[in-house]
Write an enzyme that holds these catalytic residues in place. Structure first.
Site, PDB file in Angstrom:
ATOM      1  CB  ILE A  31      -0.944  -0.025   1.235  1.00  0.00           C
ATOM      2  CG1 ILE A  31      -2.170   0.843   1.009  1.00  0.00           C
ATOM      3  CG2 ILE A  31      -0.217   0.406   2.514  1.00  0.00           C
ATOM      4  CD1 ILE A  31      -3.278   0.620   2.025  1.00  0.00           C
ATOM      5  CG  ASN A  86      11.896  -5.637   7.008  1.00  0.00           C
ATOM      6  OD1 ASN A  86      13.094  -5.576   6.745  1.00  0.00           O
ATOM      7  ND2 ASN A  86      11.001  -4.855   6.442  1.00  0.00           N
ATOM      8  CD  GLU A  94       6.471  -0.316   9.794  1.00  0.00           C
ATOM      9  OE1 GLU A  94       6.508   0.790  10.335  1.00  0.00           O
ATOM     10  OE2 GLU A  94       6.233  -0.471   8.580  1.00  0.00           O
ATOM     11  CB  VAL A  95       2.635  -6.391   8.901  1.00  0.00           C
ATOM     12  CG1 VAL A  95       1.476  -7.384   8.847  1.00  0.00           C
ATOM     13  CG2 VAL A  95       2.139  -4.976   8.586  1.00  0.00           C
ATOM     14  CG  HIS A  99       5.635  -9.390   5.008  1.00  0.00           C
ATOM     15  ND1 HIS A  99       5.351  -9.397   6.351  1.00  0.00           N
ATOM     16  CD2 HIS A  99       6.302  -8.235   4.776  1.00  0.00           C
ATOM     17  CE1 HIS A  99       5.814  -8.291   6.904  1.00  0.00           C
ATOM     18  NE2 HIS A  99       6.409  -7.563   5.981  1.00  0.00           N
ATOM     19  CG  HIS A 101       8.965  -6.172   1.806  1.00  0.00           C
ATOM     20  ND1 HIS A 101       8.033  -5.170   1.831  1.00  0.00           N
ATOM     21  CD2 HIS A 101       9.152  -6.528   3.103  1.00  0.00           C
ATOM     22  CE1 HIS A 101       7.669  -4.919   3.075  1.00  0.00           C
ATOM     23  NE2 HIS A 101       8.338  -5.729   3.876  1.00  0.00           N
TER      24      HIS A 101
HETATM   25  P1  5GP Z   1       7.233  -4.829   7.267  1.00  0.00           P
HETATM   26  O1  5GP Z   1       7.726  -3.482   7.709  1.00  0.00           O
HETATM   27  O2  5GP Z   1       6.473  -5.522   8.351  1.00  0.00           O
HETATM   28  O3  5GP Z   1       8.306  -5.683   6.654  1.00  0.00           O
HETATM   29  O4  5GP Z   1       6.269  -4.552   6.064  1.00  0.00           O
HETATM   30  C1  5GP Z   1       4.913  -4.314   6.199  1.00  0.00           C
HETATM   31  C2  5GP Z   1       4.458  -3.697   4.894  1.00  0.00           C
HETATM   32  O5  5GP Z   1       3.049  -3.779   4.854  1.00  0.00           O
HETATM   33  C3  5GP Z   1       4.836  -2.216   4.727  1.00  0.00           C
HETATM   34  O6  5GP Z   1       5.666  -2.072   3.587  1.00  0.00           O
HETATM   35  C4  5GP Z   1       3.486  -1.517   4.569  1.00  0.00           C
HETATM   36  O7  5GP Z   1       3.513  -0.490   3.607  1.00  0.00           O
HETATM   37  C5  5GP Z   1       2.566  -2.666   4.158  1.00  0.00           C
HETATM   38  N1  5GP Z   1       1.181  -2.500   4.557  1.00  0.00           N
HETATM   39  C6  5GP Z   1       0.733  -2.089   5.768  1.00  0.00           C
HETATM   40  N2  5GP Z   1      -0.614  -2.084   5.793  1.00  0.00           N
HETATM   41  C7  5GP Z   1      -1.024  -2.509   4.564  1.00  0.00           C
HETATM   42  C8  5GP Z   1      -2.322  -2.719   3.978  1.00  0.00           C
HETATM   43  O8  5GP Z   1      -3.369  -2.527   4.585  1.00  0.00           O
HETATM   44  N3  5GP Z   1      -2.341  -3.159   2.692  1.00  0.00           N
HETATM   45  C9  5GP Z   1      -1.197  -3.383   1.979  1.00  0.00           C
HETATM   46  N4  5GP Z   1      -1.340  -3.805   0.710  1.00  0.00           N
HETATM   47  N5  5GP Z   1       0.027  -3.207   2.508  1.00  0.00           N
HETATM   48  C10 5GP Z   1       0.118  -2.770   3.778  1.00  0.00           C
END
Ligand code: 5GP
Ligand code: ZN
Length: 115
Positions: A31, A86, A94-95, A99, A101
Protein backbone atom coordinates in the site's frame (compact mmCIF):
# COMPACT_ATOMS: atom_id res chain seq x y z
CA UNK A 1 -5.45 -15.07 13.74
CA UNK A 2 -8.52 -12.87 13.62
CA UNK A 3 -6.87 -9.51 14.14
CA UNK A 4 -3.78 -10.01 11.96
CA UNK A 5 -3.80 -7.49 9.08
CA UNK A 6 -2.42 -9.90 6.48
CA UNK A 7 -4.74 -12.71 7.60
CA UNK A 8 -7.60 -10.25 7.01
CA UNK A 9 -6.22 -9.53 3.54
CA UNK A 10 -5.96 -13.29 2.93
CA UNK A 11 -9.62 -13.72 3.90
CA UNK A 12 -10.65 -10.77 1.70
CA UNK A 13 -11.83 -8.72 4.70
CA UNK A 14 -9.41 -5.96 3.72
CA UNK A 15 -9.05 -5.32 -0.02
CA UNK A 16 -5.71 -5.66 -1.76
CA UNK A 17 -4.36 -5.42 -5.28
CA UNK A 18 -3.58 -9.05 -5.96
CA UNK A 19 -0.56 -10.19 -7.92
CA UNK A 20 -0.98 -13.95 -7.44
CA UNK A 21 -3.02 -16.35 -5.36
CA UNK A 22 -3.30 -20.08 -4.86
CA UNK A 23 -4.45 -22.23 -1.96
CA UNK A 24 -1.26 -21.71 0.04
CA UNK A 25 0.11 -18.26 -0.79
CA UNK A 26 -0.97 -14.75 -1.76
CA UNK A 27 0.94 -11.92 -3.40
CA UNK A 28 -0.34 -8.34 -3.37
CA UNK A 29 0.97 -4.82 -3.93
CA UNK A 30 2.30 -2.88 -0.96
CA UNK A 31 0.00 0.00 0.00
CA UNK A 32 3.01 2.27 0.53
CA UNK A 33 5.53 1.29 -2.16
CA UNK A 34 9.21 2.18 -1.88
CA UNK A 35 9.82 1.66 -5.61
CA UNK A 36 7.76 1.57 -8.84
CA UNK A 37 7.09 -2.13 -8.25
CA UNK A 38 6.69 -3.29 -4.65
CA UNK A 39 4.62 -6.29 -3.73
CA UNK A 40 4.63 -8.90 -1.01
CA UNK A 41 4.37 -12.65 -1.05
CA UNK A 42 2.86 -14.22 2.06
CA UNK A 43 1.84 -17.69 3.16
CA UNK A 44 -1.87 -17.99 3.93
CA UNK A 45 -0.81 -19.89 7.03
CA UNK A 46 -0.19 -17.38 9.79
CA UNK A 47 3.43 -17.35 10.88
CA UNK A 48 4.60 -14.32 12.88
CA UNK A 49 7.96 -14.07 11.18
CA UNK A 50 10.93 -16.01 9.87
CA UNK A 51 11.88 -16.59 13.52
CA UNK A 52 8.85 -18.86 13.87
CA UNK A 53 9.49 -21.24 11.00
CA UNK A 54 10.70 -24.83 11.36
CA UNK A 55 11.39 -27.82 9.15
CA UNK A 56 7.66 -28.49 8.79
CA UNK A 57 7.48 -25.29 6.71
CA UNK A 58 10.36 -26.20 4.39
CA UNK A 59 8.18 -27.12 1.41
CA UNK A 60 6.05 -23.99 1.77
CA UNK A 61 9.10 -21.73 2.10
CA UNK A 62 10.78 -23.40 -0.86
CA UNK A 63 7.67 -22.90 -2.95
CA UNK A 64 7.58 -19.22 -1.99
CA UNK A 65 11.22 -18.64 -2.93
CA UNK A 66 10.73 -20.38 -6.25
CA UNK A 67 7.68 -18.22 -6.96
CA UNK A 68 9.54 -14.95 -6.38
CA UNK A 69 11.46 -14.75 -9.69
CA UNK A 70 8.42 -15.93 -11.62
CA UNK A 71 6.18 -13.22 -10.13
CA UNK A 72 8.93 -10.59 -10.47
CA UNK A 73 9.19 -11.40 -14.16
CA UNK A 74 5.42 -11.19 -14.57
CA UNK A 75 5.55 -7.73 -12.97
CA UNK A 76 8.12 -6.63 -15.54
CA UNK A 77 11.21 -6.80 -13.35
CA UNK A 78 13.39 -8.19 -16.14
CA UNK A 79 16.59 -6.57 -14.89
CA UNK A 80 16.45 -7.77 -11.32
CA UNK A 81 14.76 -7.05 -8.05
CA UNK A 82 15.37 -6.84 -4.33
CA UNK A 83 13.86 -9.23 -1.82
CA UNK A 84 13.53 -8.20 1.83
CA UNK A 85 12.25 -10.17 4.81
CA UNK A 86 12.11 -7.99 7.91
CA UNK A 87 12.16 -10.17 11.00
CA UNK A 88 11.17 -9.00 14.47
CA UNK A 89 11.42 -5.56 15.99
CA UNK A 90 15.19 -5.65 15.55
CA UNK A 91 14.69 -6.21 11.82
CA UNK A 92 12.20 -3.38 11.40
CA UNK A 93 9.19 -5.66 10.99
CA UNK A 94 5.86 -3.84 11.33
CA UNK A 95 3.31 -6.44 10.29
CA UNK A 96 3.80 -9.69 12.18
CA UNK A 97 2.71 -12.10 9.47
CA UNK A 98 5.66 -13.49 7.52
CA UNK A 99 6.11 -11.75 4.17
CA UNK A 100 8.71 -11.40 1.45
CA UNK A 101 8.95 -7.91 -0.07
CA UNK A 102 9.72 -7.93 -3.80
CA UNK A 103 10.96 -4.52 -4.88
CA UNK A 104 12.15 -3.23 -8.23
CA UNK A 105 11.84 -0.90 -11.18
CA UNK A 106 13.52 2.47 -11.31
CA UNK A 107 16.86 2.79 -9.62
CA UNK A 108 17.40 0.39 -6.76
CA UNK A 109 20.62 1.54 -5.08
CA UNK A 110 23.21 -0.79 -3.57
CA UNK A 111 22.71 -1.57 0.10
CA UNK A 112 23.50 1.40 2.32
CA UNK A 113 26.69 0.88 4.37
CA UNK A 114 27.40 2.42 7.75
CA UNK A 115 30.87 3.55 6.67
P1 5GP B 1 7.23 -4.83 7.27
O1 5GP B 1 7.73 -3.48 7.71
O2 5GP B 1 6.47 -5.52 8.35
O3 5GP B 1 8.31 -5.68 6.65
O4 5GP B 1 6.27 -4.55 6.06
C1 5GP B 1 4.91 -4.31 6.20
C2 5GP B 1 4.46 -3.70 4.89
O5 5GP B 1 3.05 -3.78 4.85
C3 5GP B 1 4.84 -2.22 4.73
O6 5GP B 1 5.67 -2.07 3.59
C4 5GP B 1 3.49 -1.52 4.57
O7 5GP B 1 3.51 -0.49 3.61
C5 5GP B 1 2.57 -2.67 4.16
N1 5GP B 1 1.18 -2.50 4.56
C6 5GP B 1 0.73 -2.09 5.77
N2 5GP B 1 -0.61 -2.08 5.79
C7 5GP B 1 -1.02 -2.51 4.56
C8 5GP B 1 -2.32 -2.72 3.98
O8 5GP B 1 -3.37 -2.53 4.59
N3 5GP B 1 -2.34 -3.16 2.69
C9 5GP B 1 -1.20 -3.38 1.98
N4 5GP B 1 -1.34 -3.80 0.71
N5 5GP B 1 0.03 -3.21 2.51
C10 5GP B 1 0.12 -2.77 3.78
ZN1 ZN C 1 -1.65 -13.41 9.89
Amino acid sequence: MRECLFCKITRGEIPSRKVYEDDEVLAFHDINPVAPVHFMLIPKLHLDSLSQVSSEHAVLLGKMLLLVPQLAKEQGLDHGFRTVINTGKGGGQEVFHLHIHIIGGGNIPPMVRRN
